[in-house]
Design a protein around this motif. Structure first.
Motif, mmCIF file in Angstrom:
data_model
loop_
_atom_site.group_PDB
_atom_site.id
_atom_site.type_symbol
_atom_site.label_atom_id
_atom_site.label_comp_id
_atom_site.label_asym_id
_atom_site.label_seq_id
_atom_site.Cartn_x
_atom_site.Cartn_y
_atom_site.Cartn_z
ATOM 1 N N ALA A 13 -9.009 -29.113 16.364
ATOM 2 C CA ALA A 13 -9.331 -28.392 17.593
ATOM 3 C C ALA A 13 -9.249 -26.885 17.373
ATOM 4 C CB ALA A 13 -8.403 -28.822 18.724
ATOM 5 N N GLU A 14 -8.252 -26.441 16.621
ATOM 6 C CA GLU A 14 -8.114 -25.011 16.316
ATOM 7 C C GLU A 14 -9.291 -24.485 15.502
ATOM 8 O OE1 GLU A 14 -5.744 -22.607 17.172
ATOM 9 O OE2 GLU A 14 -5.104 -24.150 18.586
ATOM 10 N N LEU A 15 -9.847 -25.351 14.645
ATOM 11 C CA LEU A 15 -10.916 -24.933 13.737
ATOM 12 C C LEU A 15 -12.310 -25.356 14.197
ATOM 13 C CD1 LEU A 15 -9.099 -25.820 10.404
ATOM 14 C CD2 LEU A 15 -9.365 -23.547 11.414
ATOM 15 N N GLY A 16 -12.387 -26.030 15.336
ATOM 16 C CA GLY A 16 -13.682 -26.487 15.831
ATOM 17 C C GLY A 16 -14.250 -27.656 15.047
ATOM 18 N N VAL A 17 -13.361 -28.526 14.557
ATOM 19 C CA VAL A 17 -13.776 -29.689 13.768
ATOM 20 C C VAL A 17 -13.310 -30.944 14.475
ATOM 21 C CG1 VAL A 17 -13.513 -30.884 11.556
ATOM 22 C CG2 VAL A 17 -13.618 -28.378 11.616
ATOM 23 N N SER A 18 -14.222 -31.874 14.688
ATOM 24 C CA SER A 18 -13.882 -33.141 15.320
ATOM 25 C C SER A 18 -13.101 -34.032 14.345
ATOM 26 C CB SER A 18 -15.161 -33.864 15.746
ATOM 27 O OG SER A 18 -14.877 -35.196 16.098
ATOM 28 N N PRO A 19 -12.093 -34.748 14.820
ATOM 29 C CA PRO A 19 -11.374 -35.674 13.939
ATOM 30 C C PRO A 19 -12.300 -36.703 13.287
ATOM 31 C CG PRO A 19 -10.171 -35.374 15.974
ATOM 32 C CD PRO A 19 -11.500 -34.690 16.152
ATOM 33 N N ASP A 20 -13.399 -37.007 13.929
ATOM 34 C CA ASP A 20 -14.362 -37.955 13.355
ATOM 35 C C ASP A 20 -15.009 -37.417 12.076
ATOM 36 O OD1 ASP A 20 -13.849 -39.638 15.491
ATOM 37 O OD2 ASP A 20 -15.580 -38.932 16.637
ATOM 38 N N GLU A 21 -14.939 -36.107 11.882
ATOM 39 C CA GLU A 21 -15.526 -35.484 10.694
ATOM 40 C C GLU A 21 -14.559 -35.420 9.524
ATOM 41 O OE1 GLU A 21 -18.152 -31.925 11.606
ATOM 42 O OE2 GLU A 21 -16.876 -32.007 13.402
ATOM 43 N N VAL A 22 -13.338 -35.909 9.719
ATOM 44 C CA VAL A 22 -12.296 -35.788 8.701
ATOM 45 C C VAL A 22 -12.066 -37.148 8.046
ATOM 46 C CG1 VAL A 22 -9.907 -35.113 8.249
ATOM 47 C CG2 VAL A 22 -11.226 -33.942 10.034
ATOM 48 N N PRO A 23 -12.516 -37.314 6.799
ATOM 49 C CA PRO A 23 -12.294 -38.578 6.099
ATOM 50 C C PRO A 23 -10.883 -38.605 5.497
ATOM 51 C CG PRO A 23 -13.601 -37.136 4.722
ATOM 52 C CD PRO A 23 -13.354 -36.399 6.024
ATOM 53 N N ALA A 24 -9.886 -38.765 6.351
ATOM 54 C CA ALA A 24 -8.485 -38.626 5.934
ATOM 55 C C ALA A 24 -8.117 -39.557 4.787
ATOM 56 C CB ALA A 24 -7.563 -38.853 7.127
ATOM 57 N N LYS A 25 -8.503 -40.812 4.857
ATOM 58 C CA LYS A 25 -8.131 -41.752 3.794
ATOM 59 C C LYS A 25 -8.692 -41.298 2.455
ATOM 60 C CE LYS A 25 -8.423 -46.497 2.126
ATOM 61 N NZ LYS A 25 -8.298 -46.010 0.767
ATOM 62 N N GLU A 26 -9.961 -40.906 2.436
ATOM 63 C CA GLU A 26 -10.578 -40.456 1.191
ATOM 64 C C GLU A 26 -9.894 -39.197 0.666
ATOM 65 O OE1 GLU A 26 -12.243 -41.388 3.904
ATOM 66 O OE2 GLU A 26 -13.566 -43.001 3.250
ATOM 67 N N LEU A 27 -9.590 -38.271 1.555
ATOM 68 C CA LEU A 27 -8.902 -37.050 1.126
ATOM 69 C C LEU A 27 -7.525 -37.349 0.553
ATOM 70 C CD1 LEU A 27 -9.857 -34.632 4.018
ATOM 71 C CD2 LEU A 27 -10.497 -34.412 1.611
ATOM 72 N N LEU A 28 -6.799 -38.243 1.210
ATOM 73 C CA LEU A 28 -5.474 -38.606 0.714
ATOM 74 C C LEU A 28 -5.562 -39.319 -0.635
ATOM 75 C CD1 LEU A 28 -3.829 -39.743 4.053
ATOM 76 C CD2 LEU A 28 -3.350 -37.642 2.757
ATOM 77 N N ASP A 29 -6.575 -40.161 -0.798
ATOM 78 C CA ASP A 29 -6.769 -40.841 -2.083
ATOM 79 C C ASP A 29 -7.059 -39.836 -3.192
ATOM 80 O OD1 ASP A 29 -6.376 -43.292 -0.847
ATOM 81 O OD2 ASP A 29 -8.514 -43.831 -0.813
ATOM 82 N N VAL A 30 -7.936 -38.885 -2.915
ATOM 83 C CA VAL A 30 -8.262 -37.863 -3.911
ATOM 84 C C VAL A 30 -7.028 -37.009 -4.216
ATOM 85 C CG1 VAL A 30 -9.599 -35.758 -4.322
ATOM 86 C CG2 VAL A 30 -10.723 -37.786 -3.415
ATOM 87 N N ALA A 31 -6.309 -36.604 -3.183
ATOM 88 C CA ALA A 31 -5.106 -35.794 -3.393
ATOM 89 C C ALA A 31 -4.101 -36.539 -4.276
ATOM 90 C CB ALA A 31 -4.475 -35.429 -2.056
ATOM 91 N N ARG A 32 -3.943 -37.835 -4.034
ATOM 92 C CA ARG A 32 -3.043 -38.656 -4.862
ATOM 93 C C ARG A 32 -3.524 -38.675 -6.301
ATOM 94 N NH1 ARG A 32 -4.374 -43.981 -3.397
ATOM 95 N NH2 ARG A 32 -5.964 -43.606 -4.965
ATOM 96 N N ASP A 33 -4.823 -38.911 -6.506
ATOM 97 C CA ASP A 33 -5.361 -38.978 -7.864
ATOM 98 C C ASP A 33 -5.163 -37.671 -8.606
ATOM 99 O OD1 ASP A 33 -6.167 -41.585 -7.324
ATOM 100 O OD2 ASP A 33 -8.268 -41.036 -6.946
ATOM 101 N N VAL A 34 -5.431 -36.569 -7.931
ATOM 102 C CA VAL A 34 -5.261 -35.255 -8.572
ATOM 103 C C VAL A 34 -3.783 -34.966 -8.828
ATOM 104 C CG1 VAL A 34 -5.566 -32.759 -8.277
ATOM 105 C CG2 VAL A 34 -7.418 -34.333 -7.655
ATOM 106 N N ALA A 35 -2.937 -35.188 -7.834
ATOM 107 C CA ALA A 35 -1.508 -34.893 -7.988
ATOM 108 C C ALA A 35 -0.875 -35.717 -9.101
ATOM 109 C CB ALA A 35 -0.779 -35.139 -6.671
ATOM 110 N N HIS A 36 -1.272 -36.968 -9.227
ATOM 111 C CA HIS A 36 -0.643 -37.846 -10.221
ATOM 112 C C HIS A 36 -1.272 -37.752 -11.601
ATOM 113 C CE1 HIS A 36 1.030 -40.697 -6.901
ATOM 114 N NE2 HIS A 36 1.579 -39.502 -6.881
#
Length: 86
Positions: A13-36
């Protein structure tokens, strides 16, 4: 709604982005892959890079797939350090 969903809604809401536009699971998966497989600080920086790529037209699923594949194929820390000892 869990805490992550609430945060995505509020930050979006602060950034003008709908939650529907946020692929949270995919982002978390990528973050895990990169971090590990690469390094921990690479996770948030990679998320930013992906955001730039998506903003320039790359599909979120394609960005996630490309980066996860890269991170999962990244040489292990041990093999990288062995290469430096030679």
């Amino acid at each position: 709604m869990n805490e992550l969903d609430a945060w995505i809604a509020a930050a979006g809401a602060e950034l003008g982005v709908s939650p529907d536009e946020v692929p949270a699971k995919e982002l978390l998966d990528v973050a895990r892959d990169v971090a590990h497989n690469v390094l921990r600080p690479g996770a948030p920086v990679t998320a930013y890079l992906m955001g730039l790529a998506v903003g320039r037209g790359l599909a979120p699923a394609e960005a996630s797939a490309k980066i996860s594949a890269l991170a999962l194929s990244w040489p292990s820390r041990e093999s990288r350090s062995e290469g430096r000892e030679s």
